[in-house]
Design an enzyme around this catalytic site. Structure first.
Site, PDB file in Angstrom:
ATOM      1  N   ASP B  22      47.257 -79.920  10.849  1.00  0.00           N
ATOM      2  CA  ASP B  22      47.278 -79.739   9.398  1.00  0.00           C
ATOM      3  C   ASP B  22      45.902 -79.620   8.774  1.00  0.00           C
ATOM      4  O   ASP B  22      45.713 -79.966   7.616  1.00  0.00           O
ATOM      5  CB  ASP B  22      48.027 -80.917   8.762  1.00  0.00           C
ATOM      6  CG  ASP B  22      47.362 -82.264   9.056  1.00  0.00           C
ATOM      7  OD1 ASP B  22      47.242 -83.089   8.130  1.00  0.00           O
ATOM      8  OD2 ASP B  22      46.948 -82.486  10.209  1.00  0.00           O
ATOM      9  N   ARG B  31      35.966 -76.217  12.258  1.00  0.00           N
ATOM     10  CA  ARG B  31      36.354 -76.097  13.667  1.00  0.00           C
ATOM     11  C   ARG B  31      36.046 -74.695  14.173  1.00  0.00           C
ATOM     12  O   ARG B  31      35.463 -74.495  15.235  1.00  0.00           O
ATOM     13  CB  ARG B  31      37.864 -76.310  13.850  1.00  0.00           C
ATOM     14  CG  ARG B  31      38.364 -77.590  13.391  1.00  0.00           C
ATOM     15  CD  ARG B  31      38.514 -78.599  14.523  1.00  0.00           C
ATOM     16  NE  ARG B  31      39.325 -79.685  14.025  1.00  0.00           N
ATOM     17  CZ  ARG B  31      38.881 -80.605  13.206  1.00  0.00           C
ATOM     18  NH1 ARG B  31      37.625 -80.587  12.813  1.00  0.00           N
ATOM     19  NH2 ARG B  31      39.692 -81.526  12.761  1.00  0.00           N
ATOM     20  N   LYS B 134      52.767 -86.176   5.517  1.00  0.00           N
ATOM     21  CA  LYS B 134      51.669 -87.054   5.891  1.00  0.00           C
ATOM     22  C   LYS B 134      50.689 -87.153   4.723  1.00  0.00           C
ATOM     23  O   LYS B 134      50.475 -86.200   3.981  1.00  0.00           O
ATOM     24  CB  LYS B 134      50.999 -86.479   7.153  1.00  0.00           C
ATOM     25  CG  LYS B 134      49.612 -87.049   7.470  1.00  0.00           C
ATOM     26  CD  LYS B 134      48.562 -86.022   7.107  1.00  0.00           C
ATOM     27  CE  LYS B 134      47.141 -86.510   7.322  1.00  0.00           C
ATOM     28  NZ  LYS B 134      46.457 -85.684   8.316  1.00  0.00           N
ATOM     29  N   GLU B 175      49.580 -93.381   6.498  1.00  0.00           N
ATOM     30  CA  GLU B 175      48.329 -93.378   7.258  1.00  0.00           C
ATOM     31  C   GLU B 175      47.203 -94.092   6.524  1.00  0.00           C
ATOM     32  O   GLU B 175      46.500 -93.492   5.702  1.00  0.00           O
ATOM     33  CB  GLU B 175      47.898 -91.930   7.560  1.00  0.00           C
ATOM     34  CG  GLU B 175      46.614 -91.849   8.382  1.00  0.00           C
ATOM     35  CD  GLU B 175      46.212 -90.408   8.729  1.00  0.00           C
ATOM     36  OE1 GLU B 175      46.984 -89.476   8.435  1.00  0.00           O
ATOM     37  OE2 GLU B 175      45.106 -90.222   9.277  1.00  0.00           O
ATOM     38  N   GLU B 177      43.870 -95.058   7.255  1.00  0.00           N
ATOM     39  CA  GLU B 177      42.835 -94.990   8.279  1.00  0.00           C
ATOM     40  C   GLU B 177      41.619 -95.820   7.911  1.00  0.00           C
ATOM     41  O   GLU B 177      41.008 -95.623   6.856  1.00  0.00           O
ATOM     42  CB  GLU B 177      42.365 -93.550   8.534  1.00  0.00           C
ATOM     43  CG  GLU B 177      41.155 -93.514   9.488  1.00  0.00           C
ATOM     44  CD  GLU B 177      40.763 -92.124   9.987  1.00  0.00           C
ATOM     45  OE1 GLU B 177      41.340 -91.134   9.506  1.00  0.00           O
ATOM     46  OE2 GLU B 177      39.876 -92.048  10.859  1.00  0.00           O
ATOM     47  N   LYS B 217      50.860 -94.412  10.801  1.00  0.00           N
ATOM     48  CA  LYS B 217      49.793 -93.728  11.543  1.00  0.00           C
ATOM     49  C   LYS B 217      48.502 -94.509  11.308  1.00  0.00           C
ATOM     50  O   LYS B 217      47.732 -94.210  10.381  1.00  0.00           O
ATOM     51  CB  LYS B 217      49.644 -92.272  11.077  1.00  0.00           C
ATOM     52  CG  LYS B 217      48.521 -91.513  11.800  1.00  0.00           C
ATOM     53  CD  LYS B 217      48.615 -89.989  11.571  1.00  0.00           C
ATOM     54  CE  LYS B 217      47.366 -89.268  12.106  1.00  0.00           C
ATOM     55  NZ  LYS B 217      47.509 -87.793  12.127  1.00  0.00           N
ATOM     56  N   SER B 258      43.528 -90.418  16.200  1.00  0.00           N
ATOM     57  CA  SER B 258      42.525 -90.548  17.252  1.00  0.00           C
ATOM     58  C   SER B 258      41.120 -90.791  16.701  1.00  0.00           C
ATOM     59  O   SER B 258      40.239 -91.206  17.447  1.00  0.00           O
ATOM     60  CB  SER B 258      42.527 -89.309  18.158  1.00  0.00           C
ATOM     61  OG  SER B 258      42.579 -88.121  17.386  1.00  0.00           O
ATOM     62  N   GLY B 259      40.931 -90.596  15.400  1.00  0.00           N
ATOM     63  CA  GLY B 259      39.615 -90.835  14.805  1.00  0.00           C
ATOM     64  C   GLY B 259      38.579 -90.008  15.535  1.00  0.00           C
ATOM     65  O   GLY B 259      38.790 -88.832  15.763  1.00  0.00           O
ATOM     66  N   GLY B 260      37.492 -90.631  15.945  1.00  0.00           N
ATOM     67  CA  GLY B 260      36.449 -89.863  16.617  1.00  0.00           C
ATOM     68  C   GLY B 260      36.503 -89.970  18.130  1.00  0.00           C
ATOM     69  O   GLY B 260      35.573 -89.580  18.832  1.00  0.00           O
ATOM     70  N   SER B 287      49.558 -89.135  17.174  1.00  0.00           N
ATOM     71  CA  SER B 287      49.549 -88.076  16.172  1.00  0.00           C
ATOM     72  C   SER B 287      48.100 -87.610  16.172  1.00  0.00           C
ATOM     73  O   SER B 287      47.272 -88.047  15.358  1.00  0.00           O
ATOM     74  CB  SER B 287      49.961 -88.587  14.787  1.00  0.00           C
ATOM     75  OG  SER B 287      49.822 -87.524  13.840  1.00  0.00           O
ATOM     76  N   ARG B 290      42.176 -83.607  16.605  1.00  0.00           N
ATOM     77  CA  ARG B 290      41.056 -83.246  17.476  1.00  0.00           C
ATOM     78  C   ARG B 290      41.314 -83.646  18.920  1.00  0.00           C
ATOM     79  O   ARG B 290      40.978 -82.910  19.852  1.00  0.00           O
ATOM     80  CB  ARG B 290      39.780 -83.917  16.962  1.00  0.00           C
ATOM     81  CG  ARG B 290      39.232 -83.293  15.704  1.00  0.00           C
ATOM     82  CD  ARG B 290      38.094 -84.126  15.112  1.00  0.00           C
ATOM     83  NE  ARG B 290      38.580 -85.292  14.393  1.00  0.00           N
ATOM     84  CZ  ARG B 290      37.803 -86.273  13.928  1.00  0.00           C
ATOM     85  NH1 ARG B 290      36.490 -86.224  14.130  1.00  0.00           N
ATOM     86  NH2 ARG B 290      38.321 -87.301  13.272  1.00  0.00           N
ATOM     87  N   TYR B 350      37.558 -84.786   5.901  1.00  0.00           N
ATOM     88  CA  TYR B 350      38.512 -83.752   6.322  1.00  0.00           C
ATOM     89  C   TYR B 350      38.398 -82.551   5.408  1.00  0.00           C
ATOM     90  O   TYR B 350      38.345 -82.695   4.204  1.00  0.00           O
ATOM     91  CB  TYR B 350      39.944 -84.308   6.223  1.00  0.00           C
ATOM     92  CG  TYR B 350      40.349 -85.071   7.444  1.00  0.00           C
ATOM     93  CD1 TYR B 350      39.617 -86.190   7.830  1.00  0.00           C
ATOM     94  CD2 TYR B 350      41.437 -84.705   8.209  1.00  0.00           C
ATOM     95  CE1 TYR B 350      39.976 -86.894   8.956  1.00  0.00           C
ATOM     96  CE2 TYR B 350      41.799 -85.416   9.342  1.00  0.00           C
ATOM     97  CZ  TYR B 350      41.055 -86.512   9.706  1.00  0.00           C
ATOM     98  OH  TYR B 350      41.405 -87.224  10.814  1.00  0.00           O
TER      99      TYR B 350
END
Lengths: 358, 350
Positions: B22, B31, B134, B175, B177, B217, B258-260, B287, B290, B350
């Site tokens: 997303d 990216r 999300k 989520e 985070e 998440k 997964s973060g970094g 989920s 990267r 993001y």
């Protein structure tokens, strides 16, 4: 850590886990002097120290009963009493694998400006008291918060006050080596349906666990003593399976898996009702990461008290009656109880008293 | 069983997880820039087609999170992506937040926006085939962070988003985070995570969210990015304990971000959690954005002739993570280009 991990942490976790052993539960024998007086007058027994001692000796020395129990909650007086042989009750219990617990709250007081809602007192010098109780052999404590259902109850104030009181009590216990049983009782009084009870129970439990987190309570070293989710006392009864489903659903929505055991209060339920409901919960095919057991007062002692009637010659009979309820509830924690095992009419008698105050 | 409960349970199917695809137009631009690909619609479409048609990938997935543009895109055959996913047994999801904005008076803390007209937007997304949503809330660890204010704002924003989703047929992924940035140790991360999650579940209760129809998440519990790394088993222990202390059993599944972390790290940590012998009444899955796409992107590099190899790289990560949800990953995945590479970008936006 978010949770306070003090010098008693390992012991607290071990004790809480032991109390939650499947097949065992708690006898709540912590009636205050005033409350036990009401029980005694129901069987025409004088409310004097020797009778209070005799009753508790009757219960604790009932052949075969202690293996069904992991803990007994005591009132302060009882913590220092002995059997007629001169053995401290606390030692007798410990030698038989039963952990002594102690009621530490000092009853409820009205919350001004509310419609008869209450908060519980007992925080003053609680730490020092817990230390004394620990020295005397207690390893868990109990504090009863009370909420009611009404048109505008429980109010946000009542929920917050009671949740915070429970959290403060809980952390003080843990600082002093006692596993806190967290008891937020939502009274059955009322004409509401089971859905209303479920909604209130979920709201209350959610507030309780937020408060426990805020106060850094180590959940692995606590137990929860909630009401079962049932229709109000003025509403039509429902089957044990229905009570089981609503109760377990409410707990699944609010009680983190770190809590090792949930020890239900019986409220005004009859001995048999309470056992059947507990049994139904343990048979329910829903994932339950905490054990579901009992912490019953009236629902373990009612028929025993009647059988005893204060008379020495009735002790054996009364003890046999007590064993029947202990065994029934032990089976219920395993989902193995077969209804009607006791056959005693007293067991089916409702123990509901409107506006019950301890 | 309402569809919300069934869909949430399905996403938590052991052996499956979520591909977070997303990335907003801005983010995907970063990216694509890293592999020298122009950020135009056709390339964004081509990338997602590569991912969704990768042989063997969809069976490892229960859901894919999409950006709004992608929800309406088609494969080169003219088939809607959402239909490809549905036919492959994968639920389409949609990112609905509108990014973060700063909280005045704090030390760079943020809240997430996106509540305006959210109900209407959810209805449209549902019509287009989305079945879950999300919303990313972001917190950070610092001397005085996260502040009570930031925790409260983010928790209640998540709760409001969650109930609006449920009113409109979408399972909300919640989520919160907590960024890995910092030099704190794993105990600090654990303490903050527990505090944040407790606040989230209180907020969700206050907003009458049906927990059985939600997913969580969270970040894994790890040392800060400037601290020494620890073994997957240690991460697993602290993470699962934090969740045991805060996440009610009614929540069917926890799908980690997964973060970094590098692709391989993220997989190993998830695997260790699923091997842990302790109470876990919710399934533990992934989920990943990267951590699923990194080596795929590098292998593709925007070139048609690399598509097949890139799709294989994706399959390798999907399979590895699928095994990790079962605790059976043996660490033997053929590491793609950059699979072991940290994906941490300080103060990632993001």
């Amino acid at each position: 850590m978010s949770a306070f991990v003090g010098k008693y942490a390992d012991e607290l976790i071990k004790t809480a886990k032991y109390i939650a052993t499947p097949g065992k539960g708690i006898l709540a024998a912590d009636e205050s002097t005033g409350t036990i007086g009401k029980r005694f007058s129901g069987i025409n027994v004088e409310n004097i120290e020797s009778n209070r001692q005799a009753l508790r000796e009757l219960l604790f020395t009932s052949p075969g009963a202690l293996p069904c129990l992991s803990g007994v909650i005591l009132f302060e007086e009882t913590l220092y009493q002995k059997t007629s042989d001169g053995k401290p009750f606390v030692e007798f219990l410990q030698e038989n694998g039963v952990i002594p617990g102690i009621k530490v709250d000092k009853g409820v007081v009205d919350l001004a400006g509310t419609n008869g809602e209450t908060t519980t007192q007992g925080l003053d010098s609680l730490g020092a008291r817990c230390q004394e109780y620990y020295k005397a052999g207690a390893r868990f404590a109990k504090w009863r918060a009370v909420l009611k259902i009404g048109a505008t109850e429980p109010s946000e104030l009542s929920i917050q006050e009671n949740a915070k009181g429970l959290a403060r009590y809980a952390i003080i216990c843990q600082e002093n080596g006692l596993v806190p049983i967290v008891e937020p009782e939502v009274l059955t009084d009322g004409s509401h349906d089971i859905k209303k009870c479920a909604a209130v129970t979920e709201t209350v439990l959610s507030a309780v666990y937020k408060a426990l987190n805020d106060h850094h309570v180590l959940l692995e070293g606590t137990l929860l003593k909630p009401n079962m989710v049932t229709p109000g006392s003025d509403s039509a009864k429902v089957a044990p399976e229905v009570i089981a489903e609503y109760t377990v659903t409410a707990l699944r929505r609010t009680v983190p898996p770190a809590v090792p055991g949930i020890v239900f209060l019986s409220g005004g339920q009859s001995e048999e009702e309470a056992t059947l409901n507990l049994n139904a919960m343990n048979k329910l095919d829903l994932l339950k990461p905490w054990t579901l057991t009992f912490s019953f007062g009236r629902a373990l002692q009612q028929s025993t008290l009647k059988a005893w009637g204060g008379k020495k010659e009735n002790v054996a009979k009364a003890q046999a009656t007590f064993l029947v309820r202990c065994k029934a509830n032990s089976d219920a924690t395993l989902g193995k109880y077969i209804a009607g095992a006791s056959g005693d009419s007293a067991a089916s008698e409702s123990l509901f008293v409107k506006g019950y105050s301890y | 069983m309402t569809p919300l409960i069934a869909n949430a349970a399905y996403i938590g199917t052991p052996g499956k997880g979520i591909l977070a695809a997303d990335e907003s137009t801005g983010t995907i631009g970063k990216r694509l820039a890293s592999i020298n690909v122009e950020n135009v619609e056709t390339n964004r479409r081509a990338l997602r087609e590569l991912l969704f048609t990768a042989p063997g990938a969809l069976p490892c997935l229960s859901g894919v999170i999409l950006f709004e543009e992608t929800l309406y895109q088609k494969s080169s055959d003219g088939k809607l992506f959402v239909d490809i996913l549905k036919e492959g047994g994968v639920l389409p999801g949609i990112k609905v937040d509108k990014g973060t904005v700063e909280l005045a008076g704090t030390n760079g803390e943020t809240t997430t926006q996106g509540l305006d007209g959210l109900g209407e937007r959810c209805k449209k997304y549902y019509e287009a085939g989305a079945r879950f949503a999300k919303w990313r809330a972001v917190l950070k660890i610092g001397e005085n962070e996260p502040s009570e204010h930031s925790i409260h704002e983010n928790a209640y924003g998540l709760a409001r988003y969650a109930v609006i989703c449920q009113e409109n047929g979408l399972v909300p992924i919640v989520e919160p985070e907590i960024l890995v940035d910092g030099s704190h140790d794993i105990h600090k991360c654990a303490a903050v995570t527990e505090r944040v999650l407790a606040a989230c579940y209180k907020a969700l209760s206050d907003h009458h969210v049906l927990l059985e129809g939600t997913l969580l998440k969270p970040n894994m519990v790890t040392p800060g990015s400037d601290s020494a790394k620890v073994a997957p088993e240690v991460i697993a222990e602290h993470t699962v304990r934090a969740l045991q202390r805060t996440v009610p059993p009614a929540v069917p599944a926890i799908v980690f971000l997964s973060g970094g972390q590098s692709e391989e790290e993220a997989t190993k940590n998830l695997n260790a959690m699923n091997q842990l012998k302790t109470k876990k009444p919710w399934s533990l899955s992934f989920s990943f954005g990267r951590a699923l796409q990194q080596s795929t992107l590098k292998t593709w590099a925007g070139k048609e002739e690399n598509v097949k190899a890139a799709q294989e790289a994706l399959y390798v990560r999907c399979k590895a993570n699928s095994e990790a949800t079962l605790g059976t990953y043996k660490g033997d995945a053929k590491l793609g280009d950059g699979a072991a590479e940290s994906l941490h970008v300080k103060d990632y936006k993001y």
